[in-house]
Design a protein around this motif. Structure first.
Motif, PDB file in Angstrom:
ATOM      1  N   ILE A  63      37.925  38.764  48.189  1.00  0.00           N
ATOM      2  CA  ILE A  63      38.993  38.273  47.314  1.00  0.00           C
ATOM      3  C   ILE A  63      38.487  37.140  46.430  1.00  0.00           C
ATOM      4  O   ILE A  63      38.803  37.069  45.238  1.00  0.00           O
ATOM      5  CB  ILE A  63      40.194  37.809  48.163  1.00  0.00           C
ATOM      6  N   SER A  64      37.684  36.263  47.003  1.00  0.00           N
ATOM      7  CA  SER A  64      37.127  35.154  46.233  1.00  0.00           C
ATOM      8  C   SER A  64      36.211  35.657  45.120  1.00  0.00           C
ATOM      9  O   SER A  64      36.217  35.125  44.003  1.00  0.00           O
ATOM     10  CB  SER A  64      36.365  34.207  47.165  1.00  0.00           C
ATOM     11  N   CYS A  65      35.427  36.696  45.409  1.00  0.00           N
ATOM     12  CA  CYS A  65      34.500  37.248  44.418  1.00  0.00           C
ATOM     13  C   CYS A  65      35.240  37.990  43.306  1.00  0.00           C
ATOM     14  O   CYS A  65      34.724  38.113  42.186  1.00  0.00           O
ATOM     15  CB  CYS A  65      33.508  38.195  45.092  1.00  0.00           C
ATOM     16  N   MET A  66      36.434  38.499  43.586  1.00  0.00           N
ATOM     17  CA  MET A  66      37.179  39.290  42.607  1.00  0.00           C
ATOM     18  C   MET A  66      37.729  38.449  41.467  1.00  0.00           C
ATOM     19  O   MET A  66      38.010  38.983  40.387  1.00  0.00           O
ATOM     20  CB  MET A  66      38.318  40.039  43.307  1.00  0.00           C
ATOM     21  N   GLY A  67      37.901  37.148  41.677  1.00  0.00           N
ATOM     22  CA  GLY A  67      38.448  36.312  40.622  1.00  0.00           C
ATOM     23  C   GLY A  67      39.909  36.620  40.354  1.00  0.00           C
ATOM     24  O   GLY A  67      40.625  37.141  41.204  1.00  0.00           O
ATOM     25  N   GLN A  68      40.357  36.341  39.139  1.00  0.00           N
ATOM     26  CA  GLN A  68      41.765  36.492  38.790  1.00  0.00           C
ATOM     27  C   GLN A  68      42.095  37.837  38.155  1.00  0.00           C
ATOM     28  O   GLN A  68      43.249  38.265  38.168  1.00  0.00           O
ATOM     29  CB  GLN A  68      42.177  35.371  37.828  1.00  0.00           C
ATOM     30  N   ASN A  69      41.113  38.522  37.596  1.00  0.00           N
ATOM     31  CA  ASN A  69      41.402  39.723  36.806  1.00  0.00           C
ATOM     32  C   ASN A  69      40.922  41.027  37.432  1.00  0.00           C
ATOM     33  O   ASN A  69      41.279  42.106  36.960  1.00  0.00           O
ATOM     34  CB  ASN A  69      40.777  39.592  35.410  1.00  0.00           C
ATOM     35  N   MET A  70      40.100  40.950  38.465  1.00  0.00           N
ATOM     36  CA  MET A  70      39.588  42.161  39.103  1.00  0.00           C
ATOM     37  C   MET A  70      40.566  42.639  40.161  1.00  0.00           C
ATOM     38  O   MET A  70      41.091  41.850  40.947  1.00  0.00           O
ATOM     39  CB  MET A  70      38.227  41.887  39.739  1.00  0.00           C
TER      40      MET A  70
END
Length: 238
Positions: free
Chosen positions: A88-95
């Motif tokens: 979730i942290s790696c996905m950022g806000q838009n992924m």
């Protein structure tokens, strides 16, 4: 064997999904709120919405999570939730995860094909397939076992068939060594890792550091260009 399409409108993506339920002559498929497919949809929605508390409620305490991009599987809810938190942290806000299809089977099982979207645009080389086994926990279903297969970034094509033929030939030529390797593959991997750390890593480390600095410099230049374009377009509109 016939497949029955069932359309679901879920929060993961603003379009309808297809759920293919496989009918059986001696069982009735549950497509209600506590069905395996609906539980899996909740799982991906919780990831996209970055809600770890919802994920916690969907995982069994002794859950087993095997992602074949990693050398070792994850055991237990605590370890798996930590891994999901990193995702979730790696996905950022838009992924976000986008579900293509769900195939629901018997005995609380489901298979999902998915890909990643950035601002509703599909990201290349992010397709995957996940298999789920669930179990009943009171009046709800929880995820018991997960296996994840991700699209490889390198498309070998015909080379893969050649490599497969070579490996098979080696296996047949040296059956004793093959049997030892298949029963203890971790030993060979440990030897390869040690050889990499001793021989290869010292050579490529300077190039890796240089490449990272180059990418950081390129990102900085790109950021300046985009800001300049935005500033000019804003002033031209005024």
């Amino acid at each position: 064997m016939l497949f029955q399409p069932i359309h679901l409108n879920k929060a993961i993506k603003s379009k309808y999904f297809k759920l293919f339920a496989i009918p059986s002559s001696n069982s009735t498929i549950n497509i209600g709120p506590d069905s395996p497919a609906n539980t899996i949809m909740k799982f991906y929605t919780a990831i996209n919405e970055k809600k770890l508390k919802k994920l916690d409620k969907l995982m069994a305490e002794d859950c087993f999570f095997e992602d074949f991009s990693f050398s070792k599987p994850f055991h237990g809810k605590k370890e798996i939730l930590h891994f999901l938190e990193q995702i979730i942290s790696c996905m950022g806000q838009n992924m976000q995860f986008s579900i293509d299809h769900i195939c629901e089977g018997n005995d609380f099982t489901a298979a999902v094909s998915w890909h990643l979207d950035w601002n509703n645009i599909q990201v290349p080389l992010t397709r995957g397939c996940s298999n789920y086994s669930l179990s009943a926990d009171g009046d709800k279903l929880v995820i018991k076992k997960v296996r994840v297969f991700i699209e490889p970034p390198i498309k070998l094509g015909g080379v893969a068939l050649t490599m497969f033929k070579i490996v098979t030939l080696l296996f047949d030529t040296f059956p004793a060594a093959t049997e030892w390797f298949l029963k203890s593959p971790h030993i060979m991997f440990q030897v390869l890792l040690q050889a990499y750390s001793i021989v290869i890593q010292p050579i490529i480390s300077p190039f890796q550091a240089w490449y990272i600095k180059l990418m950081q410099f390129a990102a900085c230049i790109l950021s300046i260009i985009l800001k300049t374009i935005y500033y000019l377009s804003k002033n031209l509109k005024l």
